[in-house]
Scaffold this active site. Sequence first.
Site, PDB file in Angstrom:
ATOM      1  N   LYS A   1       0.837  -1.216   0.000  1.00 59.93           N
ATOM      2  CA  LYS A   1       0.000   0.000   0.000  1.00 59.93           C
ATOM      3  C   LYS A   1       0.866   1.258   0.000  1.00 59.93           C
ATOM      4  CE  LYS A   1      -1.947  -1.111   3.923  1.00 59.93           C
ATOM      5  NZ  LYS A   1      -1.221  -2.372   4.226  1.00 59.93           N
TER       6      LYS A   1
ATOM      7  N   ARG B   1      -9.052   1.193   9.799  1.00 61.53           N
ATOM      8  CA  ARG B   1      -8.500  -0.124  10.099  1.00 61.53           C
ATOM      9  C   ARG B   1      -9.534  -1.037  10.744  1.00 61.53           C
ATOM     10  NH1 ARG B   1      -2.877   0.317   9.065  1.00 61.53           N
ATOM     11  NH2 ARG B   1      -1.824  -1.406  10.022  1.00 61.53           N
TER      12      ARG B   1
ATOM     13  N   ARG C   1      11.869  -5.983   3.800  1.00 66.23           N
ATOM     14  CA  ARG C   1      11.645  -4.525   3.721  1.00 66.23           C
ATOM     15  C   ARG C   1      12.742  -3.750   4.452  1.00 66.23           C
ATOM     16  NH1 ARG C   1       5.953  -2.082   5.153  1.00 66.23           N
ATOM     17  NH2 ARG C   1       6.244  -3.221   7.104  1.00 66.23           N
TER      18      ARG C   1
ATOM     19  N   ARG D   1      11.975  -2.068  10.129  1.00 66.98           N
ATOM     20  CA  ARG D   1      10.942  -1.601  11.052  1.00 66.98           C
ATOM     21  C   ARG D   1      10.855  -2.512  12.272  1.00 66.98           C
ATOM     22  NH1 ARG D   1       5.498  -0.038   7.816  1.00 66.98           N
ATOM     23  NH2 ARG D   1       4.605  -1.321   9.477  1.00 66.98           N
TER      24      ARG D   1
ATOM     25  N   ARG E   1       0.190  -9.232  13.194  1.00 62.25           N
ATOM     26  CA  ARG E   1      -0.420  -8.171  12.366  1.00 62.25           C
ATOM     27  C   ARG E   1      -1.345  -8.769  11.312  1.00 62.25           C
ATOM     28  NH1 ARG E   1       4.770  -5.584  10.249  1.00 62.25           N
ATOM     29  NH2 ARG E   1       3.413  -4.274   8.997  1.00 62.25           N
TER      30      ARG E   1
HETATM   31  P1  AP5 Z   1       4.900  -1.562   1.679  1.00 65.76           P
HETATM   32  O1  AP5 Z   1       4.548  -0.664   0.541  1.00 65.76           O
HETATM   33  O2  AP5 Z   1       5.700  -1.002   2.812  1.00 65.76           O
HETATM   34  O3  AP5 Z   1       3.587  -2.313   2.220  1.00 65.76           O
HETATM   35  P2  AP5 Z   1       2.390  -1.788   3.090  1.00 65.76           P
HETATM   36  O4  AP5 Z   1       1.153  -2.451   2.604  1.00 65.76           O
HETATM   37  O5  AP5 Z   1       2.395  -0.302   3.158  1.00 65.76           O
HETATM   38  O6  AP5 Z   1       2.815  -2.439   4.467  1.00 65.76           O
HETATM   39  P3  AP5 Z   1       2.798  -1.907   5.947  1.00 65.76           P
HETATM   40  O7  AP5 Z   1       3.492  -2.960   6.774  1.00 65.76           O
HETATM   41  O8  AP5 Z   1       3.347  -0.511   6.034  1.00 65.76           O
HETATM   42  O9  AP5 Z   1       1.318  -1.921   6.274  1.00 65.76           O
HETATM   43  P4  AP5 Z   1       0.716  -1.951   7.625  1.00 65.76           P
HETATM   44  O10 AP5 Z   1      -0.660  -1.643   7.261  1.00 65.76           O
HETATM   45  O11 AP5 Z   1       0.907  -3.136   8.469  1.00 65.76           O
HETATM   46  O12 AP5 Z   1       1.583  -0.884   8.455  1.00 65.76           O
HETATM   47  P5  AP5 Z   1       1.265   0.560   8.934  1.00 65.76           P
HETATM   48  O13 AP5 Z   1       2.523   1.323   8.834  1.00 65.76           O
HETATM   49  O14 AP5 Z   1       0.035   1.099   8.304  1.00 65.76           O
HETATM   50  O15 AP5 Z   1       5.663  -2.825   1.055  1.00 65.76           O
HETATM   51  C1  AP5 Z   1       6.154  -3.860   1.869  1.00 65.76           C
HETATM   52  C2  AP5 Z   1       7.463  -4.394   1.256  1.00 65.76           C
HETATM   53  O16 AP5 Z   1       7.176  -5.011   0.005  1.00 65.76           O
HETATM   54  C3  AP5 Z   1       8.509  -3.314   0.963  1.00 65.76           C
HETATM   55  O17 AP5 Z   1       9.772  -3.859   1.191  1.00 65.76           O
HETATM   56  C4  AP5 Z   1       8.311  -3.013  -0.547  1.00 65.76           C
HETATM   57  O18 AP5 Z   1       9.496  -2.554  -1.148  1.00 65.76           O
HETATM   58  C5  AP5 Z   1       7.892  -4.383  -1.049  1.00 65.76           C
HETATM   59  N1  AP5 Z   1       6.978  -4.324  -2.183  1.00 65.76           N
HETATM   60  C6  AP5 Z   1       5.951  -3.452  -2.368  1.00 65.76           C
HETATM   61  N2  AP5 Z   1       5.302  -3.736  -3.513  1.00 65.76           N
HETATM   62  C7  AP5 Z   1       5.930  -4.823  -4.050  1.00 65.76           C
HETATM   63  C8  AP5 Z   1       5.719  -5.601  -5.218  1.00 65.76           C
HETATM   64  N3  AP5 Z   1       4.732  -5.321  -6.074  1.00 65.76           N
HETATM   65  N4  AP5 Z   1       6.554  -6.646  -5.456  1.00 65.76           N
HETATM   66  C9  AP5 Z   1       7.559  -6.946  -4.579  1.00 65.76           C
HETATM   67  N5  AP5 Z   1       7.809  -6.238  -3.456  1.00 65.76           N
HETATM   68  C10 AP5 Z   1       6.990  -5.193  -3.189  1.00 65.76           C
HETATM   69  O19 AP5 Z   1       0.888   0.300  10.464  1.00 65.76           O
HETATM   70  C11 AP5 Z   1       1.849  -0.118  11.412  1.00 65.76           C
HETATM   71  C12 AP5 Z   1       1.199  -0.196  12.778  1.00 65.76           C
HETATM   72  O20 AP5 Z   1       0.724   1.106  13.155  1.00 65.76           O
HETATM   73  C13 AP5 Z   1      -0.038  -1.102  12.866  1.00 65.76           C
HETATM   74  O21 AP5 Z   1       0.317  -2.458  13.103  1.00 65.76           O
HETATM   75  C14 AP5 Z   1      -0.772  -0.470  14.056  1.00 65.76           C
HETATM   76  O22 AP5 Z   1      -0.192  -0.841  15.270  1.00 65.76           O
HETATM   77  C15 AP5 Z   1      -0.532   1.017  13.849  1.00 65.76           C
HETATM   78  N6  AP5 Z   1      -1.582   1.641  13.035  1.00 65.76           N
HETATM   79  C16 AP5 Z   1      -1.433   2.191  11.791  1.00 65.76           C
HETATM   80  N7  AP5 Z   1      -2.598   2.653  11.348  1.00 65.76           N
HETATM   81  C17 AP5 Z   1      -3.520   2.417  12.323  1.00 65.76           C
HETATM   82  C18 AP5 Z   1      -4.907   2.630  12.441  1.00 65.76           C
HETATM   83  N8  AP5 Z   1      -5.612   3.215  11.446  1.00 65.76           N
HETATM   84  N9  AP5 Z   1      -5.521   2.235  13.576  1.00 65.76           N
HETATM   85  C19 AP5 Z   1      -4.833   1.657  14.574  1.00 65.76           C
HETATM   86  N10 AP5 Z   1      -3.521   1.399  14.528  1.00 65.76           N
HETATM   87  C20 AP5 Z   1      -2.860   1.762  13.402  1.00 65.76           C
END
Ligand code: AP5
Length: 211
Positions: A13, A85, A124, A157, A168
């Site tokens: 994403k 979420r 990542r 991370r 997660r």
């Molecule tokens: P990446 O683009 O980083 O993936 P992503 O979907 O953004 O993954 P996240 O882990 O950031 O999502 P998340 O929702 O768990 O974390 P968030 O930060 O929101 O890509 C991942 C990897 O794959 C990278 O290495 C990239 O290079 C690679 N890649 C991408 N596309 C590719 C492709 N097509 N082919 C191959 N490789 C590829 O949340 C973290 C924490 O914050 C949560 O666990 C929670 O505790 C808290 N939090 C965040 N938002 C909320 C909320 N709304 N409510 C409550 N808690 C929240």
Amino acid sequence: MRLILLGPPGIGKGTQAQRLQQQFGWTVIATGDLLREAMANRTPLGEQARTYITRGELVPDELVNQIVMERLQSLESFILDGYPRNLSQAQVLEAFLQQHGQSLDAVLAFELDDEAIVARLSGRRICPQCGAIYHIVANPSRAGERCERCGATLIIREDDQPDTIRRRLAVYRQQTAPLIDYYQQRGLLIPIDASGDPETVYQRVVHALSL
Ligand code: AP5
């Protein structure tokens, strides 16, 4: 354009949000990035969030809703990455947009099998300074262990550890996946096949949004 990017952790994403931002200039509101920034700055919000994030749990709704609504106030176009979420966050967002005479254009629901997701998360690397996202195999930095954009040393991370990744994914299934039906019922859902390299996925996104 008012867009939500929905999908399990690590599906890509953030990668797609950054591409859309670069090409179209839409503001990305990524709750995970905002919370990590607060953690790095050791603000009260960051200290509260840390206990949840390192366990792979969701941060309480009231904290997250507040930081998102503050940023949405003045925006006409936005991409929400990582928010909402759960159903309660989705309802808060819907009420906020209604109050401001706005509506969503689309919710992109990214789909990929768990094995590929774990491979993406395990490799990542992120830039702690500018937020650029890399992968040691699929998308390595041209500057090696440094960020090719700003030169900072890349990091893993805190929540990209095997146990936390499993938690997660479970939290996603229990709390976030029900949003797929929620937005389907509102006629906003567009499924996106997230397999293939980032450029291939981006072309699917651009096509799906008729951009
Ligand atoms: P990446 O683009 O980083 O993936 P992503 O979907 O953004 O993954 P996240 O882990 O950031 O999502 P998340 O929702 O768990 O974390 P968030 O930060 O929101 O890509 C991942 C990897 O794959 C990278 O290495 C990239 O290079 C690679 N890649 C991408 N596309 C590719 C492709 N097509 N082919 C191959 N490789 C590829 O949340 C973290 C924490 O914050 C949560 O666990 C929670 O505790 C808290 N939090 C965040 N938002 C909320 C909320 N709304 N409510 C409550 N808690 C929240």
